[in-house]
Design an enzyme around this catalytic site. Structure first.
Site, mmCIF file in Angstrom:
data_model
loop_
_atom_site.group_PDB
_atom_site.id
_atom_site.type_symbol
_atom_site.label_atom_id
_atom_site.label_comp_id
_atom_site.label_asym_id
_atom_site.label_seq_id
_atom_site.Cartn_x
_atom_site.Cartn_y
_atom_site.Cartn_z
ATOM 1 N N MET A 71 -59.971 -90.157 31.669
ATOM 2 C CA MET A 71 -58.758 -88.612 31.857
ATOM 3 C C MET A 71 -59.199 -87.415 31.332
ATOM 4 O O MET A 71 -58.856 -87.237 30.598
ATOM 5 C CB MET A 71 -57.382 -88.416 32.248
ATOM 6 N N PRO A 72 -60.231 -87.157 31.400
ATOM 7 C CA PRO A 72 -60.801 -85.409 30.947
ATOM 8 C C PRO A 72 -59.957 -84.276 31.018
ATOM 9 O O PRO A 72 -58.870 -83.716 32.274
ATOM 10 C CB PRO A 72 -62.206 -85.185 31.475
ATOM 11 N N HIS A 73 -59.295 -83.576 29.847
ATOM 12 C CA HIS A 73 -58.538 -82.716 29.848
ATOM 13 C C HIS A 73 -60.172 -81.414 29.150
ATOM 14 O O HIS A 73 -60.490 -81.325 28.313
ATOM 15 C CB HIS A 73 -58.363 -82.800 28.263
ATOM 16 N N PHE B 244 -58.789 -84.726 36.315
ATOM 17 C CA PHE B 244 -58.671 -83.999 35.412
ATOM 18 C C PHE B 244 -57.382 -83.196 35.328
ATOM 19 O O PHE B 244 -56.879 -82.850 36.019
ATOM 20 C CB PHE B 244 -59.842 -83.212 35.412
ATOM 21 N N SER B 245 -57.316 -82.482 33.964
ATOM 22 C CA SER B 245 -56.144 -81.918 33.944
ATOM 23 C C SER B 245 -57.023 -79.524 32.806
ATOM 24 O O SER B 245 -58.122 -80.539 32.261
ATOM 25 C CB SER B 245 -54.943 -81.901 32.954
#
Length: 73
Positions: free
Chosen positions: A1-3, A39-40
């Site tokens: 989960m890339p931020h 993503f966030s």
């Protein structure tokens, strides 16, 4: 989960912050081949007088930052 974290001087509208966040989200999703839901993105306002301590020294100077700024402090 890339931020993705965007740190910048205060003063930009929430609309502009959302626009840049969406643009980065689109680019990251396309480049990494992942759905946007993975993503966030956050936007953090950092006052100019705190930039060196909170961003430049802490995040940029002694980090494996892929793209370094074109300035030095």
């Amino acid at each position: 989960m890339p931020h993705i974290t965007i740190q910048m001087y205060p003063g930009r509208s929430m609309e502009l912050k959302k626009e840049v966040a969406e643009a980065l989200l689109d680019a990251a999703s396309k480049t990494l081949g992942r759905e946007k839901a993975h993503f966030s993105v956050s936007v953090v306002d950092v006052p100019q007088d705190e930039w060196k301590a909170k961003v430049y020294d802490k995040v940029l100077a002694d980090n494996d930052t892929v793209i370094k700024p074109g300035y030095q402090m």
